[in-house]
Write a protein that holds these residues in place. Sequence first.
Motif, mmCIF file in Angstrom:
data_model
loop_
_atom_site.group_PDB
_atom_site.id
_atom_site.type_symbol
_atom_site.label_atom_id
_atom_site.label_comp_id
_atom_site.label_asym_id
_atom_site.label_seq_id
_atom_site.Cartn_x
_atom_site.Cartn_y
_atom_site.Cartn_z
ATOM 1 N N CYS A 34 -67.928 -51.224 49.373
ATOM 2 C CA CYS A 34 -66.630 -51.630 49.580
ATOM 3 C C CYS A 34 -65.943 -50.686 50.379
ATOM 4 O O CYS A 34 -66.058 -49.387 50.270
ATOM 5 C CB CYS A 34 -65.588 -51.649 48.478
ATOM 6 S SG CYS A 34 -66.025 -52.859 47.170
ATOM 7 N N HIS A 35 -65.216 -50.962 51.534
ATOM 8 C CA HIS A 35 -64.555 -50.182 52.324
ATOM 9 C C HIS A 35 -63.087 -50.505 52.529
ATOM 10 O O HIS A 35 -62.397 -51.655 53.134
ATOM 11 C CB HIS A 35 -64.873 -50.340 53.788
ATOM 12 C CG HIS A 35 -66.705 -49.943 53.782
ATOM 13 N ND1 HIS A 35 -67.408 -51.083 53.751
ATOM 14 C CD2 HIS A 35 -67.360 -49.069 53.993
ATOM 15 C CE1 HIS A 35 -68.613 -50.705 53.862
ATOM 16 N NE2 HIS A 35 -68.484 -49.384 54.011
ATOM 17 N N PRO A 36 -62.104 -49.718 51.506
ATOM 18 C CA PRO A 36 -62.336 -48.468 51.030
ATOM 19 C C PRO A 36 -62.878 -48.941 49.572
ATOM 20 O O PRO A 36 -62.812 -50.138 48.961
ATOM 21 C CB PRO A 36 -60.853 -47.853 50.693
ATOM 22 C CG PRO A 36 -60.184 -49.005 50.561
ATOM 23 C CD PRO A 36 -60.586 -49.998 51.662
ATOM 24 N N VAL A 37 -63.594 -48.021 48.664
ATOM 25 C CA VAL A 37 -63.927 -48.226 47.549
ATOM 26 C C VAL A 37 -62.824 -48.275 46.383
ATOM 27 O O VAL A 37 -61.621 -47.691 46.747
ATOM 28 C CB VAL A 37 -64.904 -47.162 46.796
ATOM 29 C CG1 VAL A 37 -64.930 -47.174 45.168
ATOM 30 C CG2 VAL A 37 -66.136 -47.119 47.619
ATOM 31 N N VAL A 38 -62.450 -49.335 45.594
ATOM 32 C CA VAL A 38 -61.203 -49.281 44.810
ATOM 33 C C VAL A 38 -61.195 -48.430 43.729
ATOM 34 O O VAL A 38 -60.372 -47.720 43.739
ATOM 35 C CB VAL A 38 -61.112 -50.966 44.451
ATOM 36 C CG1 VAL A 38 -59.795 -51.026 43.238
ATOM 37 C CG2 VAL A 38 -61.268 -52.104 45.119
ATOM 38 N N GLY A 39 -62.062 -48.323 42.822
ATOM 39 C CA GLY A 39 -61.966 -47.314 41.767
ATOM 40 C C GLY A 39 -61.019 -47.703 40.540
ATOM 41 O O GLY A 39 -61.106 -49.134 40.471
ATOM 42 N N THR A 40 -60.217 -46.812 40.213
ATOM 43 C CA THR A 40 -58.967 -47.235 39.053
ATOM 44 C C THR A 40 -57.692 -47.322 39.839
ATOM 45 O O THR A 40 -57.495 -46.274 40.410
ATOM 46 C CB THR A 40 -59.205 -46.210 37.975
ATOM 47 O OG1 THR A 40 -60.631 -46.234 37.491
ATOM 48 C CG2 THR A 40 -58.175 -46.698 36.971
ATOM 49 N N VAL A 41 -57.235 -48.385 39.588
ATOM 50 C CA VAL A 41 -55.675 -48.549 40.137
ATOM 51 C C VAL A 41 -54.977 -48.846 38.978
ATOM 52 O O VAL A 41 -55.309 -49.437 37.783
ATOM 53 C CB VAL A 41 -55.649 -49.475 41.007
ATOM 54 C CG1 VAL A 41 -56.479 -49.280 42.440
ATOM 55 C CG2 VAL A 41 -56.234 -51.033 40.431
ATOM 56 N N THR A 42 -53.547 -48.741 38.950
ATOM 57 C CA THR A 42 -52.644 -48.736 37.785
ATOM 58 C C THR A 42 -51.471 -49.478 38.419
ATOM 59 O O THR A 42 -51.008 -49.087 39.473
ATOM 60 C CB THR A 42 -52.228 -47.368 37.214
ATOM 61 O OG1 THR A 42 -53.247 -46.903 36.633
ATOM 62 C CG2 THR A 42 -51.265 -47.679 36.380
ATOM 63 N N PHE A 43 -50.986 -50.581 37.805
ATOM 64 C CA PHE A 43 -49.761 -51.231 38.226
ATOM 65 C C PHE A 43 -48.704 -50.899 37.485
ATOM 66 O O PHE A 43 -48.543 -51.018 36.393
ATOM 67 C CB PHE A 43 -49.940 -52.781 37.813
ATOM 68 C CG PHE A 43 -51.248 -53.418 38.496
ATOM 69 C CD1 PHE A 43 -51.453 -53.836 39.800
ATOM 70 C CD2 PHE A 43 -52.510 -53.299 37.807
ATOM 71 C CE1 PHE A 43 -52.694 -54.389 40.299
ATOM 72 C CE2 PHE A 43 -53.768 -54.160 38.251
ATOM 73 C CZ PHE A 43 -53.727 -54.119 39.664
ATOM 74 N N ARG A 44 -47.767 -50.217 38.454
ATOM 75 C CA ARG A 44 -46.513 -49.534 37.839
ATOM 76 C C ARG A 44 -45.241 -50.187 38.020
ATOM 77 O O ARG A 44 -45.252 -51.345 38.543
ATOM 78 C CB ARG A 44 -46.308 -48.013 38.466
ATOM 79 C CG ARG A 44 -48.022 -47.167 37.915
ATOM 80 C CD ARG A 44 -47.723 -45.744 38.586
ATOM 81 N NE ARG A 44 -49.076 -45.030 38.639
ATOM 82 C CZ ARG A 44 -49.270 -44.489 37.400
ATOM 83 N NH1 ARG A 44 -48.673 -44.535 36.238
ATOM 84 N NH2 ARG A 44 -50.660 -43.615 37.380
#
Length: 213
Positions: A34-44
């Motif tokens: 992926c471009h960019p790589v997502v990784g870990t995201v948090t919905f704040r």
Amino acid sequence: MPRVLPLLTVFLTLSTALAGGGEAPTVTLNNPNCHPVVGTVTFRTATDPAASRRLAQLFAQDQADRAAQPIDWSKVAPADQARRAEALRLLNAGRLSQSEDFYHAAFLFQHGDCPQHYELANLLAQQAMSRGSPSAGWLYAATYDRWMLSLGRPQKYGTQFVTEPEGCGVKLAPYDPATTDAERTRYGAPTLAVALRQADKLSALCQARQQAP
């Protein structure tokens, strides 16, 4: 290929965490392609007007790039990638929280280049819906369809079209015949009959353009 969680389970988990005011919901989507790589995201839930304005600008750029026909993908593709990367930085910094923030970010990742981008776009559209966006329903359906097609599965809601390699033939991408029109219209997607007619109209428009002097 990523493990696909039941969509309702994901939606309820994220929405429950948000409504309960407890720990912010988090998702991890790893794919080095992926471009960019997502990784870990948090919905704040914090509010950052400057970040909201910036994301609205990125969304406007995305739409403007697609308004010009024909689209110069040699320029638009890298611009898309840069916009996704900036949106991801804002998301990871906890600066996005409003319904329109997630709606705009979902649009950017809908124009991604891997299944995890489309999955994130779908989760962002869910967040936009849960936070009151009146127009996120169709985006939820469209991102889910694009995600499924990227995994080699039929789309559910019938929002995605494909063009035949030669000529101007446009048709509805493979779809699940078990999906009802009630399910489609619940999220603002057209009925199956309307979607099929739209494919015919797109084919006719393309043919008219080719025949024009």
